[in-house]
Design a protein around this motif. Structure first.
Motif, PDB file in Angstrom:
ATOM      1  N   LEU A  66       0.828  -1.203   0.000  1.00 36.31           N
ATOM      2  CA  LEU A  66       0.000   0.000   0.000  1.00 36.31           C
ATOM      3  C   LEU A  66       0.863   1.255   0.000  1.00 36.31           C
ATOM      4  O   LEU A  66       0.595   2.208  -0.732  1.00 36.31           O
ATOM      5  N   ARG A  67       1.900   1.259   0.802  1.00 36.49           N
ATOM      6  CA  ARG A  67       2.808   2.416   0.860  1.00 36.49           C
ATOM      7  C   ARG A  67       3.459   2.658  -0.498  1.00 36.49           C
ATOM      8  O   ARG A  67       3.637   3.800  -0.922  1.00 36.49           O
ATOM      9  N   ASP A  68       3.794   1.585  -1.190  1.00 36.75           N
ATOM     10  CA  ASP A  68       4.453   1.703  -2.498  1.00 36.75           C
ATOM     11  C   ASP A  68       3.550   2.320  -3.576  1.00 36.75           C
ATOM     12  O   ASP A  68       4.036   2.747  -4.621  1.00 36.75           O
ATOM     13  N   LEU A  69       2.244   2.381  -3.325  1.00 35.68           N
ATOM     14  CA  LEU A  69       1.313   2.970  -4.294  1.00 35.68           C
ATOM     15  C   LEU A  69       1.347   4.496  -4.293  1.00 35.68           C
ATOM     16  O   LEU A  69       0.769   5.131  -5.168  1.00 35.68           O
ATOM     17  N   GLY A  79      -8.143  23.685   4.240  1.00 31.11           N
ATOM     18  CA  GLY A  79      -8.181  23.601   5.687  1.00 31.11           C
ATOM     19  C   GLY A  79      -7.185  22.635   6.293  1.00 31.11           C
ATOM     20  O   GLY A  79      -7.091  22.531   7.512  1.00 31.11           O
ATOM     21  N   HIS A  80      -6.459  21.922   5.476  1.00 31.65           N
ATOM     22  CA  HIS A  80      -5.481  20.963   5.979  1.00 31.65           C
ATOM     23  C   HIS A  80      -4.484  20.678   4.861  1.00 31.65           C
ATOM     24  O   HIS A  80      -4.769  20.883   3.694  1.00 31.65           O
ATOM     25  N   SER A  81      -3.330  20.167   5.219  1.00 26.53           N
ATOM     26  CA  SER A  81      -2.310  19.813   4.232  1.00 26.53           C
ATOM     27  C   SER A  81      -2.646  18.470   3.579  1.00 26.53           C
ATOM     28  O   SER A  81      -3.335  17.638   4.160  1.00 26.53           O
ATOM     29  N   VAL A  82      -2.131  18.267   2.384  1.00 29.35           N
ATOM     30  CA  VAL A  82      -2.213  16.970   1.723  1.00 29.35           C
ATOM     31  C   VAL A  82      -1.391  15.980   2.540  1.00 29.35           C
ATOM     32  O   VAL A  82      -0.288  16.300   2.992  1.00 29.35           O
ATOM     33  N   LEU A  83      -1.932  14.778   2.747  1.00 28.34           N
ATOM     34  CA  LEU A  83      -1.254  13.751   3.535  1.00 28.34           C
ATOM     35  C   LEU A  83      -0.828  12.583   2.650  1.00 28.34           C
ATOM     36  O   LEU A  83      -1.615  12.125   1.816  1.00 28.34           O
ATOM     37  N   GLN A  84       0.395  12.114   2.833  1.00 27.57           N
ATOM     38  CA  GLN A  84       0.868  10.899   2.185  1.00 27.57           C
ATOM     39  C   GLN A  84       0.432   9.716   3.053  1.00 27.57           C
ATOM     40  O   GLN A  84       0.815   9.635   4.215  1.00 27.57           O
ATOM     41  N   LYS A  87       2.642   7.420   5.399  1.00 25.49           N
ATOM     42  CA  LYS A  87       3.838   8.190   5.702  1.00 25.49           C
ATOM     43  C   LYS A  87       3.470   9.282   6.698  1.00 25.49           C
ATOM     44  O   LYS A  87       4.072   9.387   7.754  1.00 25.49           O
ATOM     45  N   ASP A  88       2.458  10.093   6.345  1.00 27.24           N
ATOM     46  CA  ASP A  88       1.983  11.160   7.226  1.00 27.24           C
ATOM     47  C   ASP A  88       0.787  10.723   8.069  1.00 27.24           C
ATOM     48  O   ASP A  88       0.412  11.410   9.010  1.00 27.24           O
ATOM     49  N   CYS A  89       0.161   9.634   7.670  1.00 26.35           N
ATOM     50  CA  CYS A  89      -1.052   9.198   8.360  1.00 26.35           C
ATOM     51  C   CYS A  89      -1.230   7.691   8.205  1.00 26.35           C
ATOM     52  O   CYS A  89      -0.564   7.052   7.386  1.00 26.35           O
ATOM     53  N   ARG A  99     -10.894   4.353   9.225  1.00 27.35           N
ATOM     54  CA  ARG A  99     -10.259   4.887  10.432  1.00 27.35           C
ATOM     55  C   ARG A  99      -8.991   5.590   9.977  1.00 27.35           C
ATOM     56  O   ARG A  99      -8.181   5.016   9.268  1.00 27.35           O
ATOM     57  N   LEU A 100      -8.852   6.836  10.380  1.00 26.23           N
ATOM     58  CA  LEU A 100      -7.759   7.670   9.926  1.00 26.23           C
ATOM     59  C   LEU A 100      -7.063   8.279  11.132  1.00 26.23           C
ATOM     60  O   LEU A 100      -7.702   8.837  12.024  1.00 26.23           O
ATOM     61  N   ARG A 101      -5.750   8.149  11.161  1.00 22.75           N
ATOM     62  CA  ARG A 101      -4.946   8.778  12.208  1.00 22.75           C
ATOM     63  C   ARG A 101      -3.900   9.646  11.530  1.00 22.75           C
ATOM     64  O   ARG A 101      -3.113   9.175  10.717  1.00 22.75           O
ATOM     65  N   TYR A 102      -3.913  10.949  11.881  1.00 23.51           N
ATOM     66  CA  TYR A 102      -2.936  11.882  11.310  1.00 23.51           C
ATOM     67  C   TYR A 102      -2.482  12.854  12.348  1.00 23.51           C
ATOM     68  O   TYR A 102      -2.992  12.929  13.427  1.00 23.51           O
TER      69      TYR A 102
END
Length: 102
Positions: A66-69, A79-84, A87-89, A99-102
């Motif tokens: 998934l990370r490699d995608l 209102g928020h930065s783009v998240l990788q 990596k960032d979340c 479920r999202l953790r950032y």
């Protein structure tokens, strides 16, 4: 609450709409997009992980593809930065729930 587009480059994989919080995660409804089927099996494998993983090897084996995608979460309306993703979340999608953790 935030709304996000899950993208792989310029392909819309789906949309997340946060509706609650279960610390440390934000809970979101997930609506699949046109590119979802290409990544669905990878997210299903992550959702299927249950039980202890003391050294993290099972989790790494599932998350690495998934990370490699190079997935991103782009906030709808700013209102928020783009998240990788992964990596960032942290993002876990199981059917129509995320479920999202950032």
């Amino acid at each position: 609450m935030m709304q996000w587009q899950l993208l792989q480059r310029d392909i819309l994989l789906g949309e997340l709409s946060e509706y609650d919080c279960d610390q440390p995660f934000f809970l979101a409804r997930f609506l699949p997009g046109p590119g979802w089927e290409s990544v669905r099996p990878l997210f299903e494998a992550l959702a299927a992980l249950r039980g202890p993983d003391p050294d993290g090897t099972r989790t790494v084996a599932v998350v690495k593809p998934l990370r490699d995608l190079d997935l991103t979460l782009v906030p709808v309306g700013g209102g928020h930065s783009v998240l990788q993703v992964f990596k960032d979340c942290w993002l876990r999608i199981d059917g129509s729930e995320a479920r999202l953790r950032y």
